[in-house]
Design a protein around this motif. Structure first.
Motif, PDB file in Angstrom:
ATOM      1  N   GLN A  38       0.856  -1.179   0.000  1.00 14.68           N
ATOM      2  CA  GLN A  38       0.000   0.000   0.000  1.00 14.68           C
ATOM      3  C   GLN A  38       0.895   1.233   0.000  1.00 14.68           C
ATOM      4  OE1 GLN A  38      -3.357  -0.244   2.660  1.00 14.68           O
ATOM      5  NE2 GLN A  38      -3.407   1.962   2.985  1.00 14.68           N
ATOM      6  N   CYS A  39       0.437   2.304  -0.647  1.00 13.56           N
ATOM      7  CA  CYS A  39       1.203   3.550  -0.660  1.00 13.56           C
ATOM      8  C   CYS A  39       0.250   4.726  -0.609  1.00 13.56           C
ATOM      9  CB  CYS A  39       2.087   3.624  -1.908  1.00 13.56           C
ATOM     10  SG  CYS A  39       3.084   5.133  -1.998  1.00 13.56           S
ATOM     11  N   ASN A  40       0.268   5.449   0.482  1.00 11.95           N
ATOM     12  CA  ASN A  40      -0.498   6.678   0.564  1.00 11.95           C
ATOM     13  C   ASN A  40       0.196   7.769  -0.258  1.00 11.95           C
ATOM     14  OD1 ASN A  40      -2.275   5.377   2.267  1.00 11.95           O
ATOM     15  ND2 ASN A  40      -1.332   6.162   4.144  1.00 11.95           N
ATOM     16  N   LYS A  41      -0.584   8.731  -0.719  1.00 11.66           N
ATOM     17  CA  LYS A  41      -0.065   9.770  -1.604  1.00 11.66           C
ATOM     18  C   LYS A  41       1.163  10.456  -1.018  1.00 11.66           C
ATOM     19  CE  LYS A  41      -0.446  12.479  -5.266  1.00 11.66           C
ATOM     20  NZ  LYS A  41      -0.313  11.960  -6.659  1.00 11.66           N
ATOM     21  N   VAL A  42       1.137  10.702   0.265  1.00  8.16           N
ATOM     22  CA  VAL A  42       2.221  11.439   0.914  1.00  8.16           C
ATOM     23  C   VAL A  42       3.546  10.689   0.859  1.00  8.16           C
ATOM     24  CG1 VAL A  42       1.779  10.481   3.213  1.00  8.16           C
ATOM     25  CG2 VAL A  42       2.793  12.750   3.002  1.00  8.16           C
ATOM     26  N   ALA A  43       3.498   9.379   0.618  1.00  7.44           N
ATOM     27  CA  ALA A  43       4.718   8.567   0.659  1.00  7.44           C
ATOM     28  C   ALA A  43       5.253   8.209  -0.719  1.00  7.44           C
ATOM     29  CB  ALA A  43       4.456   7.287   1.441  1.00  7.44           C
ATOM     30  N   GLU A  44       4.603   8.665  -1.781  1.00  8.09           N
ATOM     31  CA  GLU A  44       5.012   8.251  -3.121  1.00  8.09           C
ATOM     32  C   GLU A  44       6.462   8.621  -3.431  1.00  8.09           C
ATOM     33  OE1 GLU A  44       2.159   9.774  -5.861  1.00  8.09           O
ATOM     34  OE2 GLU A  44       0.673   8.212  -5.407  1.00  8.09           O
ATOM     35  N   ALA A  45       6.862   9.847  -3.111  1.00  5.32           N
ATOM     36  CA  ALA A  45       8.236  10.275  -3.391  1.00  5.32           C
ATOM     37  C   ALA A  45       9.239   9.448  -2.589  1.00  5.32           C
ATOM     38  CB  ALA A  45       8.397  11.762  -3.070  1.00  5.32           C
ATOM     39  N   ALA A  46       8.906   9.114  -1.354  1.00  3.60           N
ATOM     40  CA  ALA A  46       9.805   8.322  -0.519  1.00  3.60           C
ATOM     41  C   ALA A  46       9.952   6.899  -1.056  1.00  3.60           C
ATOM     42  CB  ALA A  46       9.285   8.294   0.917  1.00  3.60           C
ATOM     43  N   VAL A  47       8.850   6.311  -1.501  1.00  2.12           N
ATOM     44  CA  VAL A  47       8.914   4.962  -2.069  1.00  2.12           C
ATOM     45  C   VAL A  47       9.813   4.948  -3.299  1.00  2.12           C
ATOM     46  CG1 VAL A  47       7.576   3.189  -3.287  1.00  2.12           C
ATOM     47  CG2 VAL A  47       6.704   4.173  -1.167  1.00  2.12           C
ATOM     48  N   LEU A  48       9.653   5.927  -4.164  1.00  7.05           N
ATOM     49  CA  LEU A  48      10.469   5.979  -5.375  1.00  7.05           C
ATOM     50  C   LEU A  48      11.937   6.257  -5.051  1.00  7.05           C
ATOM     51  CD1 LEU A  48       8.048   7.909  -7.763  1.00  7.05           C
ATOM     52  CD2 LEU A  48       8.580   5.454  -7.762  1.00  7.05           C
ATOM     53  N   GLU A  49      12.186   7.074  -4.031  1.00 11.60           N
ATOM     54  CA  GLU A  49      13.570   7.321  -3.619  1.00 11.60           C
ATOM     55  C   GLU A  49      14.207   6.034  -3.100  1.00 11.60           C
ATOM     56  OE1 GLU A  49      16.303  10.021  -0.547  1.00 11.60           O
ATOM     57  OE2 GLU A  49      14.110  10.051  -0.377  1.00 11.60           O
ATOM     58  N   HIS A  50      13.476   5.329  -2.256  1.00 13.51           N
ATOM     59  CA  HIS A  50      13.997   4.078  -1.710  1.00 13.51           C
ATOM     60  C   HIS A  50      14.249   3.066  -2.828  1.00 13.51           C
ATOM     61  CE1 HIS A  50      14.683   0.739   0.934  1.00 13.51           C
ATOM     62  NE2 HIS A  50      13.579   0.112   0.570  1.00 13.51           N
ATOM     63  N   TYR A  51      13.317   2.967  -3.756  1.00 14.22           N
ATOM     64  CA  TYR A  51      13.459   2.023  -4.862  1.00 14.22           C
ATOM     65  C   TYR A  51      14.681   2.372  -5.716  1.00 14.22           C
ATOM     66  CZ  TYR A  51      12.276  -0.709  -9.028  1.00 14.22           C
ATOM     67  OH  TYR A  51      12.311  -1.591 -10.079  1.00 14.22           O
ATOM     68  N   ASP A  52      14.817   3.640  -6.067  1.00 17.82           N
ATOM     69  CA  ASP A  52      15.932   4.057  -6.912  1.00 17.82           C
ATOM     70  C   ASP A  52      17.267   3.732  -6.257  1.00 17.82           C
ATOM     71  OD1 ASP A  52      17.089   5.641  -9.212  1.00 17.82           O
ATOM     72  OD2 ASP A  52      17.787   6.870  -7.541  1.00 17.82           O
ATOM     73  N   TRP A  53      17.379   3.993  -4.964  1.00 20.23           N
ATOM     74  CA  TRP A  53      18.637   3.702  -4.262  1.00 20.23           C
ATOM     75  C   TRP A  53      18.903   2.206  -4.205  1.00 20.23           C
ATOM     76  CZ3 TRP A  53      19.578   1.718   0.920  1.00 20.23           C
ATOM     77  CH2 TRP A  53      20.936   1.790   1.294  1.00 20.23           C
ATOM     78  N   MET A  54      17.850   1.423  -3.972  1.00 18.53           N
ATOM     79  CA  MET A  54      18.033  -0.020  -3.875  1.00 18.53           C
ATOM     80  C   MET A  54      18.487  -0.626  -5.193  1.00 18.53           C
ATOM     81  SD  MET A  54      17.501  -1.153  -0.770  1.00 18.53           S
ATOM     82  CE  MET A  54      17.138  -2.888  -1.005  1.00 18.53           C
ATOM     83  N   VAL A  55      17.791  -0.300  -6.298  1.00 17.73           N
ATOM     84  CA  VAL A  55      18.080  -0.979  -7.568  1.00 17.73           C
ATOM     85  C   VAL A  55      19.253  -0.355  -8.329  1.00 17.73           C
ATOM     86  CG1 VAL A  55      15.682  -1.730  -7.768  1.00 17.73           C
ATOM     87  CG2 VAL A  55      16.401   0.368  -8.919  1.00 17.73           C
ATOM     88  N   SER A  56      19.511   0.937  -8.110  1.00 18.10           N
ATOM     89  CA  SER A  56      20.587   1.596  -8.847  1.00 18.10           C
ATOM     90  C   SER A  56      21.915   1.597  -8.100  1.00 18.10           C
ATOM     91  CB  SER A  56      20.201   3.048  -9.174  1.00 18.10           C
ATOM     92  OG  SER A  56      19.051   3.090  -9.986  1.00 18.10           O
ATOM     93  N   THR A  57      21.866   1.522  -6.784  1.00 18.09           N
ATOM     94  CA  THR A  57      23.093   1.634  -5.993  1.00 18.09           C
ATOM     95  C   THR A  57      23.301   0.442  -5.059  1.00 18.09           C
ATOM     96  OG1 THR A  57      22.917   4.060  -6.041  1.00 18.09           O
ATOM     97  CG2 THR A  57      24.365   3.096  -4.363  1.00 18.09           C
ATOM     98  N   TYR A  58      22.382   0.258  -4.118  1.00 10.96           N
ATOM     99  CA  TYR A  58      22.653  -0.694  -3.043  1.00 10.96           C
ATOM    100  C   TYR A  58      22.796  -2.132  -3.537  1.00 10.96           C
ATOM    101  CZ  TYR A  58      22.431  -3.284   1.299  1.00 10.96           C
ATOM    102  OH  TYR A  58      22.731  -4.145   2.311  1.00 10.96           O
ATOM    103  N   LEU A  59      21.779  -2.651  -4.209  1.00  4.43           N
ATOM    104  CA  LEU A  59      21.793  -4.068  -4.591  1.00  4.43           C
ATOM    105  C   LEU A  59      22.947  -4.424  -5.528  1.00  4.43           C
ATOM    106  CD1 LEU A  59      17.960  -4.726  -4.999  1.00  4.43           C
ATOM    107  CD2 LEU A  59      19.433  -5.414  -3.097  1.00  4.43           C
TER     108      LEU A  59
END
Length: 315
Positions: A38-59
Motif C-alpha cells: 500500500q502507498c499513501n499519496k504522501v509517501a510516493e516520493a519516498a517509495v520511489l527514492e527508496h526504490y531508486d537507491w536499492m536498484v541503482s546503488t545498493y543491490l
C-alpha cells in the motif's frame, strides 16, 4: 529497544533460501495484493527514492553477483541472476516499485513519515507505505496511515515504557546512520504470511476485519480461561516454529523518510534442539513473564503454547 548500530551495507542479508523465498513472496503478493502493499499519496516520493537507491546503488554494489546492471530495448535494467529476470530501473508507479521490491528482495519494507506533530511540536511518525509479505500476526493494511502509538497500542507496556523514547529516537536518527534489533516469538504453525493468530489482547473492535485464522481472545471475556485451555489442547508441538525477525531502520537522504525493514526466519523446534539451544530457548520462554512487562507472555500467546514447547525443548 535493544538497538545496535550497524553499517548501511548490512541492511539486506542474503542466504541460500533466496530462490525459494522469491517464489513464496511472488505467490503471496499475487494472492494478497491489497494486504501486502500500500502507498499513501504522501509517501510516493519516498517509495520511489527508496526504490531508486536499492536498484541503482545498493543491490548491485552490495551483491554484484546476484544483481547486475544491464540495458535492454526498453531501457536500463537490473538483472537478477538467481531468478534470471530483469528489473526495471524506472518503475511505472510507486505501487509497482513496492511490488518489485517485494519479490526480488527477501526483506519487508515499511515507509514512515512525520505526518503529524505532538503538542510540544515534535514530529510523530506514521506508517504511510509498505510491502510486507511476511507479517507476523498483524494486518499491515489496517495500520497504514496510523502513528506509531496507534500501531503499537496492543503491545503491553509500549505506552508507558517505550512510546516517548521511540518517538524521540525516530526524530533524531540521522541520514547515514542505521540500527538493527532482533525480535522472536513462537508460532503454532509454519505460515510465513500471517495477518492474525500470533497474539492475544483486548481489542476495542474485537477483530481486524481482514484478519484470517485469528486466535485473538478478548481478555475481558468471562470464558477466557476456558478459551485458553481449549487453545492449549489445539497446540501440536511439531507444527510450532521459532519465528525470528532481523529488524533495521535508516533514513532516506532526500525525502527524510524512515525505512523500517525486517527479514523473517522460521525454524523447526527440532532444529533448535539439534543445535543444542533447547534449554536456552526454554529459559527465554520463561523470561517472557518475568521481565518488567509480564503481560508480554500473554500477548505472545505464551500461556497457550508455552508448556508444550518447553516440555519438548527440555525432553
Amino acid at each position: 529497544m535493544a538497538l545496535e548500530n550497524m553499517p548501511l551495507s548490512n541492511l539486506v542479508e542474503m542466504d541460500n533460501t533466496f530462490q525459494d523465498r522469491m517464489k513464496i513472496r511472488r505467490s503471496i503478493l499475487d494472492g494478497h495484493p491489497e494486504a501486502t502493499k500500500q502507498c499513501n499519496k504522501v509517501a510516493e516520493a519516498a517509495v520511489l527514492e527508496h526504490y531508486d537507491w536499492m536498484v541503482s546503488t545498493y543491490l548491485p554494489q552490495r551483491f554484484p553477483t546476484i544483481y547486475r546492471p544491464t540495458s535492454t530495448a526498453s531501457g536500463p535494467q537490473l538483472y537478477n541472476s538467481v531468478s534470471e529476470t530483469h528489473i526495471s530501473v524506472r518503475p511505472q508507479s510507486p505501487m509497482a516499485a513496492l511490488d518489485t521490491l517485494g519479490e526480488h528482495v527477501d526483506t519487508d519494507f515499511l515507509i514512515l513519515l512525520p505526518s503529524s506533530t505532538a503538542p510540544d511540536g515534535s514530529p510523530i511518525y506514521h506508517l504511510e507505505a509498505f510491502v510486507t509479505c511476511f507479517p507476523a500476526g498483524f494486518s499491515t493494511r489496517e495500520k497504514c496511515g496510523h502513528p506509531l502509538a496507534a500501531i503499537h497500542k496492543p503491545v503491553p507496556g509500549y505506552e508507558a515504557k517505550l512510546e516517548k523514547s521511540m518517538d524521540r529516537f525516530f526524530a533524531k536518527l540521522e541520514v547515514g546512520q542505521a540500527v538493527k534489533r532482533a525480535n522472536w516469538s513462537i508460532s503454532t504453525n509454519d505460515r510465513l504470511y500471517s495477518e492474525g493468530g500470533n497474539h492475544m489482547y483486548a481489542d476495542d473492535e474485537k477483530q481486524e476485519k481482514h484478519v484470517e485464522n485469528a486466535k485473538t481472545l478478548d481478555v475481558n471475556s468471562p470464558s477466557l480461561d476456558a478459551d485458553v485451555e481449549r487453545q492449549k489442547r489445539e497446540v501440536v508441538v511439531e507444527d510450532c516454529r521459532l519465528r525470528c525477525e532481523r529488524q533495521t531502520l535508516h533514513r532516506l537522504p532526500k525525502t527524510k523518510a524512515l525505512v523500517f525493514s525486517f527479514k523473517t526466519y522460521m525454524y523447526q523446534l527440532s532444529e533448535v534442539k539439534a543445535q543444542g539451544s533447547g534449554s536456552e530457548l526454554a529459559a527465554a520462554i520463561d523470561g517472557l513473564g518475568q521481565g518488567n512487562v509480564p503481560a508480554i507472555a500473554f500477548y505472545k500467546r505464551g500461556v497457550v503454547w508455552g508448556d508444550k514447547v518447553k516440555d519438548y525443548l527440555l525432553s
